[in-house]
Design an enzyme around this catalytic site. Sequence first.
Site, PDB file in Angstrom:
ATOM      1  N   TYR A  97       0.787  -1.225   0.000  1.00  0.00           N
ATOM      2  CA  TYR A  97       0.000   0.000   0.000  1.00  0.00           C
ATOM      3  C   TYR A  97       0.827   1.288   0.000  1.00  0.00           C
ATOM      4  O   TYR A  97       0.429   2.276  -0.638  1.00  0.00           O
ATOM      5  CB  TYR A  97      -0.999  -0.016   1.164  1.00  0.00           C
ATOM      6  CG  TYR A  97      -2.221  -0.837   0.856  1.00  0.00           C
ATOM      7  CD1 TYR A  97      -3.354  -0.245   0.309  1.00  0.00           C
ATOM      8  CD2 TYR A  97      -2.257  -2.210   1.083  1.00  0.00           C
ATOM      9  CE1 TYR A  97      -4.481  -0.992   0.009  1.00  0.00           C
ATOM     10  CE2 TYR A  97      -3.371  -2.960   0.778  1.00  0.00           C
ATOM     11  CZ  TYR A  97      -4.485  -2.352   0.240  1.00  0.00           C
ATOM     12  OH  TYR A  97      -5.602  -3.094  -0.078  1.00  0.00           O
ATOM     13  N   GLU A 139      -9.030  -7.604   3.713  1.00  0.00           N
ATOM     14  CA  GLU A 139      -8.161  -8.608   3.081  1.00  0.00           C
ATOM     15  C   GLU A 139      -7.573  -9.561   4.121  1.00  0.00           C
ATOM     16  O   GLU A 139      -7.459 -10.767   3.859  1.00  0.00           O
ATOM     17  CB  GLU A 139      -7.072  -7.897   2.280  1.00  0.00           C
ATOM     18  CG  GLU A 139      -7.621  -7.250   1.010  1.00  0.00           C
ATOM     19  CD  GLU A 139      -6.822  -6.054   0.537  1.00  0.00           C
ATOM     20  OE1 GLU A 139      -5.628  -5.939   0.916  1.00  0.00           O
ATOM     21  OE2 GLU A 139      -7.377  -5.210  -0.202  1.00  0.00           O
ATOM     22  N   SER A 210     -12.075 -17.385 -13.895  1.00  0.00           N
ATOM     23  CA  SER A 210     -13.202 -18.001 -13.200  1.00  0.00           C
ATOM     24  C   SER A 210     -13.044 -19.519 -13.168  1.00  0.00           C
ATOM     25  O   SER A 210     -12.568 -20.130 -14.122  1.00  0.00           O
ATOM     26  CB  SER A 210     -14.519 -17.657 -13.899  1.00  0.00           C
ATOM     27  OG  SER A 210     -14.809 -16.287 -13.799  1.00  0.00           O
ATOM     28  N   PRO A 276     -18.293 -18.799 -15.132  1.00  0.00           N
ATOM     29  CA  PRO A 276     -18.769 -18.981 -13.757  1.00  0.00           C
ATOM     30  C   PRO A 276     -20.108 -19.687 -13.676  1.00  0.00           C
ATOM     31  O   PRO A 276     -20.404 -20.368 -12.696  1.00  0.00           O
ATOM     32  CB  PRO A 276     -18.853 -17.544 -13.206  1.00  0.00           C
ATOM     33  CG  PRO A 276     -18.940 -16.681 -14.411  1.00  0.00           C
ATOM     34  CD  PRO A 276     -18.153 -17.373 -15.476  1.00  0.00           C
ATOM     35  N   PHE A 394     -14.949  -9.428 -16.506  1.00  0.00           N
ATOM     36  CA  PHE A 394     -13.573  -9.901 -16.593  1.00  0.00           C
ATOM     37  C   PHE A 394     -12.662  -8.688 -16.702  1.00  0.00           C
ATOM     38  O   PHE A 394     -12.860  -7.841 -17.572  1.00  0.00           O
ATOM     39  CB  PHE A 394     -13.380 -10.820 -17.801  1.00  0.00           C
ATOM     40  CG  PHE A 394     -14.180 -12.077 -17.698  1.00  0.00           C
ATOM     41  CD1 PHE A 394     -14.060 -12.903 -16.595  1.00  0.00           C
ATOM     42  CD2 PHE A 394     -15.076 -12.436 -18.689  1.00  0.00           C
ATOM     43  CE1 PHE A 394     -14.785 -14.075 -16.497  1.00  0.00           C
ATOM     44  CE2 PHE A 394     -15.807 -13.607 -18.598  1.00  0.00           C
ATOM     45  CZ  PHE A 394     -15.671 -14.418 -17.500  1.00  0.00           C
ATOM     46  N   GLY A 395     -11.662  -8.585 -15.815  1.00  0.00           N
ATOM     47  CA  GLY A 395     -10.782  -7.428 -15.830  1.00  0.00           C
ATOM     48  C   GLY A 395     -11.419  -6.277 -15.078  1.00  0.00           C
ATOM     49  O   GLY A 395     -12.422  -6.430 -14.377  1.00  0.00           O
ATOM     50  N   PRO A 396     -10.887  -5.071 -15.209  1.00  0.00           N
ATOM     51  CA  PRO A 396     -11.392  -3.917 -14.479  1.00  0.00           C
ATOM     52  C   PRO A 396     -12.708  -3.438 -15.059  1.00  0.00           C
ATOM     53  O   PRO A 396     -12.996  -3.624 -16.237  1.00  0.00           O
ATOM     54  CB  PRO A 396     -10.292  -2.868 -14.663  1.00  0.00           C
ATOM     55  CG  PRO A 396      -9.645  -3.239 -15.950  1.00  0.00           C
ATOM     56  CD  PRO A 396      -9.711  -4.740 -16.038  1.00  0.00           C
TER      57      PRO A 396
END
Length: 404
Positions: A97, A139, A210, A276, A394-396
């Site tokens: 971070y 997390e 997935s 999925p 899928f992805g950002p």
Amino acid sequence: MASPLDDRTRAIISACVPALQAHGLAITTEMYRRLLSSPDIRGLFNMSHQRDGEQPRALALAVLAYARNIDSPGALSAMVERIAQKHAGLNILPQHYPYVAEALLGAIAHVLGDAATPEIMEAWGKAYWFLAEILIGREEQIYVAHAAAPGGWVGWRAFRVRDRQAESADVTSFELVPQDGGPVMRHVPGQYLGFRLDVPGQGEECRNYSISSAPDDRHYRISVRRIDKGIVSDWLHDSVDEGTVVQVSAPAGDFTLDSPPPGPIVFLSAGVGLTPFISMLGALDAAGATVPVRYIHGTRGPKAEAFGDYIRDLAARGRIRADIFYSRETPPQAGSAPAGVTWHDGRITPQWLKTQVDPRATCYICGPDGFMRDMIATLKAAGVPEARIRYEFFGPAADAALAG
């Protein structure tokens, strides 16, 4: 627990919304330029999303959403959970971070210039670490749960490709078992695995895929579509065979099947977005679920249709009702469709979908961003409550309609 932000800091962040609307993408692009100069960080990112600009656009939307909701951070709980799950899939740790903080704050100062006053920079420093502490805490909870789960693990674990299977002209499945011979953590249908891959000539690449198998405690399966000039997908399709060892993180993700399902289910997918749902369908079938299941899928044509035999088998056994749309090739003759399956010529349209969906159903959507945006809007117009519209990308998420 993160300490609440003071009123002055929140007021400054709120006042920055117009600047973020105007310069957010420039800030995040500069942030990634700085961040990815560090070899300790570069390997954590999918570089293809940097080249096509998806990751900077997605982060710009997330930062803007954070600023807009700085007085009511609870409104961002879904986005925070999605980010935390993605981070867990990549084994992001607290020590990562500070790199992001330095890059983000440096980018803000660089792009805004003299407008980035000491007061603004101080406020953004506080706002960053407030959110970072929330993510770090969540997390850590995920990692603790992974460590405690039967067959679970934290960090990267070596898996061997036990089998590979062509599912269509451009989708191949890879069955994975632990190199250590131990059990695996049973995933929740809909979750994904994180991968750290050493691609010859490219170096380390990280990806999420997935899980396309029903949950068990011995193996996982992923199903990957070959992408034009895709660094990792080309390598997987061309070079990864039985016996190849890859590094895998524990299952993560919040796009999961309700258990038990509260009522009718609609699975709505396009292309490889079905993966999925194959896991979810396997779980429902194994459990003998009796709720009505509608499977609606768009693909280019019969040769591109992955898991077609599996879907037809489920439909023939009365487990699902399936509608398959072929956008580029003529579907088989309607009279030849097996029981429970309807073939359609063209794409899934909002007009058709409005006439088909049970408003009591929980609808799961996965596919390209534009497809999901259109389907979500259609479902809302058809009276499906927003709480029963679930989606995964899928992805950002580089689409404002999907970033929340």
